[in-house]
Design a protein around this motif. Structure first.
Motif, PDB file in Angstrom:
ATOM      1  N   GLN A   1       0.828  -1.210   0.000  1.00  0.00           N
ATOM      2  CA  GLN A   1       0.000   0.000   0.000  1.00  0.00           C
ATOM      3  C   GLN A   1       0.864   1.263   0.000  1.00  0.00           C
ATOM      4  N   ASN A   2       1.914   1.280   0.811  1.00  0.00           N
ATOM      5  CA  ASN A   2       2.806   2.444   0.871  1.00  0.00           C
ATOM      6  C   ASN A   2       3.492   2.696  -0.474  1.00  0.00           C
ATOM      7  N   ARG A   3       3.917   1.611  -1.109  1.00  0.00           N
ATOM      8  CA  ARG A   3       4.590   1.761  -2.404  1.00  0.00           C
ATOM      9  C   ARG A   3       3.628   2.294  -3.462  1.00  0.00           C
ATOM     10  N   VAL A   4       2.382   1.779  -3.444  1.00  0.00           N
ATOM     11  CA  VAL A   4       1.381   2.279  -4.403  1.00  0.00           C
ATOM     12  C   VAL A   4       1.147   3.768  -4.189  1.00  0.00           C
ATOM     13  N   LEU A   5       1.049   4.184  -2.921  1.00  0.00           N
ATOM     14  CA  LEU A   5       0.852   5.606  -2.635  1.00  0.00           C
ATOM     15  C   LEU A   5       2.029   6.444  -3.114  1.00  0.00           C
ATOM     16  N   ILE A   6       3.236   5.923  -2.898  1.00  0.00           N
ATOM     17  CA  ILE A   6       4.430   6.657  -3.332  1.00  0.00           C
ATOM     18  C   ILE A   6       4.440   6.817  -4.851  1.00  0.00           C
ATOM     19  N   VAL A   7       4.103   5.708  -5.559  1.00  0.00           N
ATOM     20  CA  VAL A   7       4.070   5.771  -7.034  1.00  0.00           C
ATOM     21  C   VAL A   7       3.024   6.784  -7.492  1.00  0.00           C
ATOM     22  N   MET A   8       1.850   6.745  -6.863  1.00  0.00           N
ATOM     23  CA  MET A   8       0.791   7.672  -7.254  1.00  0.00           C
ATOM     24  C   MET A   8       1.221   9.125  -7.006  1.00  0.00           C
ATOM     25  N   LEU A   9       1.842   9.365  -5.833  1.00  0.00           N
ATOM     26  CA  LEU A   9       2.322  10.714  -5.553  1.00  0.00           C
ATOM     27  C   LEU A   9       3.374  11.154  -6.562  1.00  0.00           C
ATOM     28  N   ALA A  10       4.261  10.226  -6.951  1.00  0.00           N
ATOM     29  CA  ALA A  10       5.297  10.553  -7.938  1.00  0.00           C
ATOM     30  C   ALA A  10       4.672  10.914  -9.280  1.00  0.00           C
ATOM     31  N   ILE A  11       3.641  10.137  -9.662  1.00  0.00           N
ATOM     32  CA  ILE A  11       2.973  10.419 -10.942  1.00  0.00           C
ATOM     33  C   ILE A  11       2.294  11.784 -10.898  1.00  0.00           C
ATOM     34  N   ILE A  12       1.618  12.034  -9.773  1.00  0.00           N
ATOM     35  CA  ILE A  12       0.934  13.339  -9.646  1.00  0.00           C
ATOM     36  C   ILE A  12       1.934  14.487  -9.719  1.00  0.00           C
ATOM     37  N   ILE A  13       3.037  14.343  -9.008  1.00  0.00           N
ATOM     38  CA  ILE A  13       4.062  15.398  -9.024  1.00  0.00           C
ATOM     39  C   ILE A  13       4.633  15.576 -10.428  1.00  0.00           C
ATOM     40  N   PHE A  14       4.870  14.422 -11.101  1.00  0.00           N
ATOM     41  CA  PHE A  14       5.437  14.490 -12.451  1.00  0.00           C
ATOM     42  C   PHE A  14       4.478  15.192 -13.410  1.00  0.00           C
ATOM     43  N   VAL A  15       3.184  14.806 -13.311  1.00  0.00           N
ATOM     44  CA  VAL A  15       2.176  15.431 -14.184  1.00  0.00           C
ATOM     45  C   VAL A  15       2.068  16.921 -13.887  1.00  0.00           C
ATOM     46  N   THR A  16       2.118  17.292 -12.614  1.00  0.00           N
ATOM     47  CA  THR A  16       2.033  18.707 -12.219  1.00  0.00           C
ATOM     48  C   THR A  16       3.198  19.497 -12.804  1.00  0.00           C
ATOM     49  N   ILE A  17       4.383  18.914 -12.734  1.00  0.00           N
ATOM     50  CA  ILE A  17       5.569  19.595 -13.297  1.00  0.00           C
ATOM     51  C   ILE A  17       5.431  19.772 -14.807  1.00  0.00           C
ATOM     52  N   LEU A  18       4.957  18.721 -15.483  1.00  0.00           N
ATOM     53  CA  LEU A  18       4.787  18.804 -16.935  1.00  0.00           C
ATOM     54  C   LEU A  18       3.779  19.892 -17.287  1.00  0.00           C
ATOM     55  N   MET A  19       2.682  19.937 -16.536  1.00  0.00           N
ATOM     56  CA  MET A  19       1.655  20.943 -16.822  1.00  0.00           C
ATOM     57  C   MET A  19       2.196  22.347 -16.580  1.00  0.00           C
ATOM     58  N   ALA A  20       2.991  22.484 -15.512  1.00  0.00           N
ATOM     59  CA  ALA A  20       3.572  23.797 -15.220  1.00  0.00           C
ATOM     60  C   ALA A  20       4.495  24.234 -16.338  1.00  0.00           C
ATOM     61  N   ILE A  21       5.309  23.305 -16.815  1.00  0.00           N
ATOM     62  CA  ILE A  21       6.226  23.630 -17.924  1.00  0.00           C
ATOM     63  C   ILE A  21       5.442  23.983 -19.179  1.00  0.00           C
ATOM     64  N   PHE A  22       4.401  23.163 -19.430  1.00  0.00           N
ATOM     65  CA  PHE A  22       3.598  23.393 -20.645  1.00  0.00           C
ATOM     66  C   PHE A  22       2.957  24.766 -20.631  1.00  0.00           C
ATOM     67  N   PHE A  23       2.332  25.133 -19.538  1.00  0.00           N
ATOM     68  CA  PHE A  23       1.655  26.421 -19.484  1.00  0.00           C
ATOM     69  C   PHE A  23       2.661  27.574 -19.487  1.00  0.00           C
ATOM     70  N   SER A  24       3.834  27.335 -18.928  1.00  0.00           N
ATOM     71  CA  SER A  24       4.858  28.376 -18.920  1.00  0.00           C
ATOM     72  C   SER A  24       5.343  28.656 -20.340  1.00  0.00           C
ATOM     73  N   VAL A  25       5.573  27.602 -21.102  1.00  0.00           N
ATOM     74  CA  VAL A  25       6.046  27.773 -22.488  1.00  0.00           C
ATOM     75  C   VAL A  25       4.958  28.382 -23.335  1.00  0.00           C
ATOM     76  N   LYS A  26       3.746  27.975 -23.160  1.00  0.00           N
ATOM     77  CA  LYS A  26       2.616  28.478 -23.951  1.00  0.00           C
ATOM     78  C   LYS A  26       2.378  29.942 -23.657  1.00  0.00           C
ATOM     79  N   GLY A  27       2.600  30.383 -22.440  1.00  0.00           N
ATOM     80  CA  GLY A  27       2.374  31.786 -22.083  1.00  0.00           C
ATOM     81  C   GLY A  27       3.372  32.700 -22.786  1.00  0.00           C
ATOM     82  N   HIS A  28       4.583  32.250 -23.059  1.00  0.00           N
ATOM     83  CA  HIS A  28       5.561  33.063 -23.770  1.00  0.00           C
ATOM     84  C   HIS A  28       5.286  33.047 -25.229  1.00  0.00           C
TER      85      HIS A  28
END
Length: 217
Positions: A190-217
């Motif tokens: 259960q702990n490992r699944v939570l860690i993986v899910m948190l990692a995916i969420i963080i990764f997706v958040t970073i990608l979205m932040a980068i995407f919106f940052s590039v699009k804004g310029h």
């Protein structure tokens, strides 16, 4: 328990010594004095037989590992008792012949013939008595062996029961350990699944932040 046996043993030794002395006196006495001596010997022989019975009971109560020595001593005492009884029978036969001769006036040859015949019968009885004694001893030894076997079987059964109880306790402990390990493994997954899910969420958040940052310029 062995102290009781030794006490009976001492009484038996004293009693048989007195009987032996009195048996030797029987042929030398006359009349009422001889009758009284015969009666006294009969009484003491009965007391000696009772002591042997008490000693036999004590031997049966002694632990099997220590019983052999006492059984050997009992056989010796029984042989001594048999000899005393045989000697007493001979003295009584001589005494009976003497009384009969006094009452009936038998001649010497007739008395000797009767005495020889009685002695022959006595020896036959003694041989039969020895055979019976040997049979009795075999039966006693067989009973002792049977008791020892039963005691050994009882001890083996107790050992098997204790081993079964230990196996049950071991099985119960293994069951508890298995449940604990299963719970720990489940929590780890259960702990490992939570860690993986948190990692995916963080990764997706970073990608979205980068995407919106590039699009804004």
């Amino acid at each position: 328990m062995s102290s009781d046996f030794e006490g009976y043993e001492q009484d038996f030794a004293v009693l048989t010594a007195e009987v032996t002395g009195r048996i030797g006196k029987v042929p030398k006495l006359l009349g009422d004095e001889k009758k009284q001596m015969v009666a006294n010997v009969e009484k003491q022989l009965e007391e000696a037989r009772e002591l042997l019975e008490q000693m036999e009971l004590e031997v049966r109560e002694i632990p099997p590992q220590s019983r052999g020595m006492y059984s050997s001593r009992m056989r010796s005492y029984k042989q001594e008792m048999g000899k005393l009884e045989a000697d007493f029978k001979r003295s009584r036969i001589a005494y009976s012949d003497e009384v009969r001769n006094e009452l009936l006036g038998d001649d010497g040859n007739s008395s000797e013939n009767q005495r020889a015949h009685l002695l022959d019968n006595t020896e036959r009885l003694e041989r039969s008595s020895r055979r019976l004694e040997a049979g009795y001893q075999i039966a006693v030894e067989t009973e002792q062996i049977g008791q020892e076997m039963l005691e050994n079987l009882s001890q083996d059964r107790e050992k098997i029961q204790r081993a079964r109880e230990r196996l049950r306790e071991t099985d119960a402990n293994l069951g508890k350990s298995s449940r604990i390990l299963t719970g720990m493994l489940r929590r780890i997954i259960q702990n490992r699944v939570l860690i993986v899910m948190l990692a995916i969420i963080i990764f997706v958040t970073i990608l979205m932040a980068i995407f919106f940052s590039v699009k804004g310029h």
